[in-house]
Scaffold this motif. Structure first.
Motif, PDB file in Angstrom:
ATOM      1  N   HIS A 285       0.835  -1.206   0.000  1.00 37.51           N
ATOM      2  CA  HIS A 285       0.000   0.000   0.000  1.00 37.51           C
ATOM      3  C   HIS A 285       0.870   1.256   0.000  1.00 37.51           C
ATOM      4  O   HIS A 285       0.629   2.187  -0.792  1.00 37.51           O
ATOM      5  N   LEU A 286       1.889   1.291   0.848  1.00 39.06           N
ATOM      6  CA  LEU A 286       2.764   2.454   0.911  1.00 39.06           C
ATOM      7  C   LEU A 286       3.525   2.640  -0.393  1.00 39.06           C
ATOM      8  O   LEU A 286       3.720   3.771  -0.865  1.00 39.06           O
ATOM      9  N   ARG A 287       3.963   1.540  -0.991  1.00 36.50           N
ATOM     10  CA  ARG A 287       4.658   1.638  -2.283  1.00 36.50           C
ATOM     11  C   ARG A 287       3.713   2.143  -3.378  1.00 36.50           C
ATOM     12  O   ARG A 287       4.119   2.915  -4.262  1.00 36.50           O
ATOM     13  N   THR A 288       2.458   1.734  -3.309  1.00 37.31           N
ATOM     14  CA  THR A 288       1.476   2.224  -4.276  1.00 37.31           C
ATOM     15  C   THR A 288       1.261   3.721  -4.121  1.00 37.31           C
ATOM     16  O   THR A 288       1.177   4.461  -5.107  1.00 37.31           O
ATOM     17  N   VAL A 289       1.160   4.169  -2.860  1.00 36.53           N
ATOM     18  CA  VAL A 289       1.019   5.604  -2.595  1.00 36.53           C
ATOM     19  C   VAL A 289       2.203   6.361  -3.206  1.00 36.53           C
ATOM     20  O   VAL A 289       2.029   7.371  -3.904  1.00 36.53           O
ATOM     21  N   GLN A 294       4.877   9.692  -7.470  1.00 41.39           N
ATOM     22  CA  GLN A 294       5.960   9.725  -8.457  1.00 41.39           C
ATOM     23  C   GLN A 294       5.410  10.041  -9.842  1.00 41.39           C
ATOM     24  O   GLN A 294       6.052  10.727 -10.638  1.00 41.39           O
ATOM     25  N   ALA A 295       4.201   9.573 -10.118  1.00 44.30           N
ATOM     26  CA  ALA A 295       3.576   9.872 -11.404  1.00 44.30           C
ATOM     27  C   ALA A 295       3.251  11.357 -11.542  1.00 44.30           C
ATOM     28  O   ALA A 295       3.097  11.865 -12.662  1.00 44.30           O
ATOM     29  N   LEU A 296       3.156  12.070 -10.398  1.00 47.06           N
ATOM     30  CA  LEU A 296       2.926  13.514 -10.423  1.00 47.06           C
ATOM     31  C   LEU A 296       4.228  14.297 -10.536  1.00 47.06           C
ATOM     32  O   LEU A 296       4.196  15.531 -10.629  1.00 47.06           O
ATOM     33  N   GLY A 297       5.358  13.599 -10.487  1.00 48.38           N
ATOM     34  CA  GLY A 297       6.638  14.277 -10.628  1.00 48.38           C
ATOM     35  C   GLY A 297       7.452  14.364  -9.358  1.00 48.38           C
ATOM     36  O   GLY A 297       8.564  14.923  -9.372  1.00 48.38           O
ATOM     37  N   TYR A 298       6.946  13.835  -8.239  1.00 53.06           N
ATOM     38  CA  TYR A 298       7.703  13.822  -6.988  1.00 53.06           C
ATOM     39  C   TYR A 298       8.570  12.565  -6.938  1.00 53.06           C
ATOM     40  O   TYR A 298       8.351  11.605  -7.684  1.00 53.06           O
ATOM     41  N   ASP A 299       9.523  12.570  -6.029  1.00 55.85           N
ATOM     42  CA  ASP A 299      10.382  11.393  -5.874  1.00 55.85           C
ATOM     43  C   ASP A 299       9.758  10.343  -4.966  1.00 55.85           C
ATOM     44  O   ASP A 299      10.347   9.268  -4.787  1.00 55.85           O
ATOM     45  N   GLY A 300       8.632  10.643  -4.409  1.00 62.67           N
ATOM     46  CA  GLY A 300       7.940   9.706  -3.533  1.00 62.67           C
ATOM     47  C   GLY A 300       7.174  10.444  -2.472  1.00 62.67           C
ATOM     48  O   GLY A 300       6.793  11.612  -2.653  1.00 62.67           O
ATOM     49  N   VAL A 301       6.936   9.773  -1.336  1.00 62.34           N
ATOM     50  CA  VAL A 301       6.180  10.368  -0.236  1.00 62.34           C
ATOM     51  C   VAL A 301       6.959  10.226   1.064  1.00 62.34           C
ATOM     52  O   VAL A 301       7.694   9.256   1.270  1.00 62.34           O
ATOM     53  N   TYR A 318      12.970  -3.402   5.187  1.00 67.41           N
ATOM     54  CA  TYR A 318      11.896  -3.473   4.199  1.00 67.41           C
ATOM     55  C   TYR A 318      12.282  -2.820   2.868  1.00 67.41           C
ATOM     56  O   TYR A 318      11.586  -2.994   1.865  1.00 67.41           O
ATOM     57  N   GLY A 319      13.335  -2.013   2.843  1.00 64.38           N
ATOM     58  CA  GLY A 319      13.778  -1.399   1.598  1.00 64.38           C
ATOM     59  C   GLY A 319      12.846  -0.345   1.050  1.00 64.38           C
ATOM     60  O   GLY A 319      12.821  -0.105  -0.160  1.00 64.38           O
ATOM     61  N   LEU A 320      12.077   0.326   1.925  1.00 59.18           N
ATOM     62  CA  LEU A 320      11.113   1.312   1.454  1.00 59.18           C
ATOM     63  C   LEU A 320      11.777   2.541   0.847  1.00 59.18           C
ATOM     64  O   LEU A 320      11.227   3.175  -0.063  1.00 59.18           O
ATOM     65  N   TYR A 321      12.976   2.879   1.339  1.00 60.41           N
ATOM     66  CA  TYR A 321      13.640   4.086   0.841  1.00 60.41           C
ATOM     67  C   TYR A 321      13.854   4.004  -0.670  1.00 60.41           C
ATOM     68  O   TYR A 321      13.606   4.969  -1.410  1.00 60.41           O
ATOM     69  N   ASP A 322      14.304   2.853  -1.135  1.00 59.58           N
ATOM     70  CA  ASP A 322      14.570   2.686  -2.568  1.00 59.58           C
ATOM     71  C   ASP A 322      13.301   2.752  -3.406  1.00 59.58           C
ATOM     72  O   ASP A 322      13.370   2.986  -4.617  1.00 59.58           O
ATOM     73  N   ASP A 323      12.159   2.560  -2.772  1.00 59.70           N
ATOM     74  CA  ASP A 323      10.882   2.609  -3.478  1.00 59.70           C
ATOM     75  C   ASP A 323      10.181   3.962  -3.323  1.00 59.70           C
ATOM     76  O   ASP A 323       9.010   4.097  -3.676  1.00 59.70           O
ATOM     77  N   GLY A 324      10.906   4.946  -2.773  1.00 59.84           N
ATOM     78  CA  GLY A 324      10.348   6.292  -2.686  1.00 59.84           C
ATOM     79  C   GLY A 324       9.486   6.551  -1.474  1.00 59.84           C
ATOM     80  O   GLY A 324       8.649   7.461  -1.501  1.00 59.84           O
TER      81      GLY A 324
END
Length: 606
Positions: A285-289, A294-301, A318-324
């Motif tokens: 869920h967090l990766r989907t968010v 990212q589709a809006l142009g940000y590097d993530g949340v 969990y490696g969340l950093y690499d997923d934004g």
């Protein structure tokens, strides 16, 4: 001794009537008065009469009449929208204020279950001076919870405009909109946010009809509970909001820019998606968010999570950093534990002086520190917070200590503040009240600039009674102590990173000796080993530095607390009263840049 918050023509004019800066008499616990025309006084209030400027209008619904369904209250007029705010905070530390608003909303008034009660979620009769009671077990008047705007219409854009103006001018960078877990359709109930029956109607008017909201940035809330489909739909609401209202708050770290969201309960989210069995679906869920942003142009949340739980503890694994996904602990209303063996005795002043702010042990820098304006629940709210004796001065001390802690430990330069107007659960918020005027916002406005790394700064090394030489600080951080009744005895100053000819020098006013000669940077200002208190201070720049920069400084004084800011060689502190200086703050500002206010007296002599 609060400094005035300057208001634009047509707004509120705030003044602290304490005379001129030089030779005037110090007044402990000086009340703030609001200059204007028709005075209103609250029965049982110990404050001086308060008046509203004609540009705002009369305080709303001061007659104390109780709403009876289906007759809506007549709140009274707000004569004009406020002047448009044109300045924003330049402080190198962001303040995000949680804004929960259920005060005078149409949503509550239009609900059938309000037929026998108030115009709000909880009963607000303690706002009216005509009521008796202790405020805990029965309804009673409390001037600390009586807004200066009266029992205001919380979804009126003019009211919201004044509130945004005051927040922005005090230096609040962003507001966390607590009721934003579903903007377009409030709480997923299918009621469009432009409908007065929606719980997000006030947010709709904030975004669409309140020009001064542009002076602030905003943080939206992720929902913590619901079915996977409901949670996904709520994320789409936030994405829609970011697409259409691009003033959302962002955080830049390691060259990446993240959209910032707040999560009410990280463990509740894990329970909804994973039934507390691992975190596979929560991570997805967090990766989907992050992917949607990212589709809006940000590097993530960046997700600031209350009760961050398992995801926070295992963030690196969990490696969340690499997923934004930046994810970390940020409690909405936490009061931190005291040091070992200490107690706050349910007293906010003691909390402010003793609180030991945490350092994130699950990964450097992921925690966001929070400070509360107050923490005392009023009847009939069920939270039962019981920290008494909240004051603007105590809040200011806690806020300054939190900011110093963030800078010292290199945490993210963000502090959350609870709350703008959570009158029932927490007590007085940032908005002005009958009892304290603009005192809480004044404490925010007085916070130092906390200069960016590599920026030109003044370093200050204090010598304190019983402690000796302490660690050097810079960027406006507090040098010395507060709340410990220890005298400041000496200082050493240094001018750093200016790359200009010139330097800094200072003169101290010392017990039994008076004003001592100026000494250059690195020299001893005051005395060492003689048990003499420093009472006042003068600081000035020399050479080319004196034409490129201004130096601002203020002194924390026995019995008086923080005095106003002085500038470029003017005296700060006291002389002739026998009061010890306890701490100082020094800020170097490029000439012409935003700077600390100099409207309050910085020096008293006799």
């Amino acid at each position: 001794m609060a400094a005035a918050i300057a208001a634009a023509t047509g707004g509120l004019t705030i003044s602290a009537a304490v005379g001129t800066a030089h030779g005037s008499q110090p007044v402990a616990n000086q009340r703030i008065t609001v200059a204007a025309e028709a005075p209103i006084t609250g029965v049982g209030s110990t404050t001086d009469p308060i008046t509203m400027d004609a540009g705002f209008g009369e305080p709303q619904h001061e007659d104390g009449a109780i709403y009876r369904y289906p007759n809506l209250l007549d709140f009274g007029p707000v004569n004009e929208p406020p002047p448009v705010v044109t300045t924003k905070s330049s402080r190198n530390l962001d303040l995000i204020a949680h804004w929960y608003n259920d005060f005078g909303l149409d949503k509550q008034a239009l609900a059938a279950n309000q037929a026998a009660g108030a115009y709000a979620w909880y009963d607000w009769r303690w706002n009216f001076p005509t009521n008796t009671g202790d405020g805990q077990t029965s309804y009673g008047y409390d001037p600390q919870r009586h807004p200066l705007q009266g029992f205001y219409k919380g979804d009126d854009p003019r009211v919201l405009g004044w509130q945004c103006k005051w927040l922005a001018e005090a230096g609040i960078n962003a507001v966390s909109l607590v009721q934003s877990d579903g903007f377009k359709r409030a709480n997923g109930a299918g009621v469009d946010w432009s409908n007065p029956a929606s719980g997000a109607y006030w947010i709709y008017r904030l975004f669409n009809q309140t020009p001064n909201f542009q002076a602030l940035r905003w943080v939206g809330w992720l929902d913590s509970n619901g079915t996977p489909e409901q949670l996904a739909a709520q994320v789409d609401e936030l994405v829609w909001l970011w697409q259409n209202y691009p003033n959302g708050y962002t955080h830049t770290e390691n060259g990446r820019t993240y959209a910032v969201l707040y999560l009410w309960d990280g463990e509740m989210l894990r329970g909804a998606l994973d039934n507390y069995n691992g975190a596979t679906k929560t991570l997805a869920h967090l990766r989907t968010v992050a992917g949607k942003f990212q589709a809006l142009g940000y590097d993530g949340v960046m997700v600031m999570a209350r009760n961050a739980g398992v995801v926070n503890t295992n963030y690196d694994a969990y490696g969340l950093y690499d997923d934004g996904v930046l994810y970390g602990y940020a409690n909405y209303s936490e009061m931190y534990s005291p040091p070992a063996g200490a107690s706050y005795n349910n007293d906010y002043s003691q909390y402010a002086a003793k609180v030991q702010f945490p350092v994130d042990t699950a990964g450097k820098g992921r925690r966001v520190i929070g400070v509360q304006t107050a923490h005392e629940t009023v009847h009939p709210h069920p939270s039962n917070f019981s920290i008494a004796n909240s004051t603007p001065a105590a809040f200011g001390l806690a806020l300054r200590r939190a900011a110093d802690h963030v800078v010292e430990h290199d945490l993210r330069r963000i502090i959350t503040i609870g709350n703008v107007s959570e009158w029932a659960e927490q007590g007085p918020g940032l908005l002005p009240t009958v009892a304290d005027g603009f005192g809480y916002l004044e404490q925010v406005r007085s916070l130092p600039s906390y200069d960016a790394p590599g920026r030109s700064t003044v370093s200050v090394t204090p010598h304190v009674q019983n402690l000796g030489w302490m660690t050097p600080v810079s960027g406006g951080m507090t040098a010395g102590t507060e709340g410990r009744a220890l005298r400041l005895e000496a200082l050493r100053l240094g001018l750093n990173n200016t790359e200009l000819p010139g330097g800094i020098e200072a003169s101290g006013h010392v017990q039994n000796a008076g004003w001592l000669p100026y000494v250059p940077g690195g020299g001893l200002v005051g005395t060492e080993g003689r048990s003499l208190r420093m009472e006042a201070l003068r600081i000035r720049l020399t050479g080319d530095a004196a034409t490129a920069y201004d130096v601002y400084y203020r002194v924390h004084v026995q019995n008086l607390g923080w005095l106003g800011w002085a500038i470029n060689g003017k005296p700060a502190g006291t002389a002739g009263y026998g009061y010890r200086a306890e701490a100082v703050q020094v800020s170097l500002v490029v000439r012409g840049d935003p700077h600390p206010p100099t409207t309050s007296p910085a020096y008293f002599a006799r």
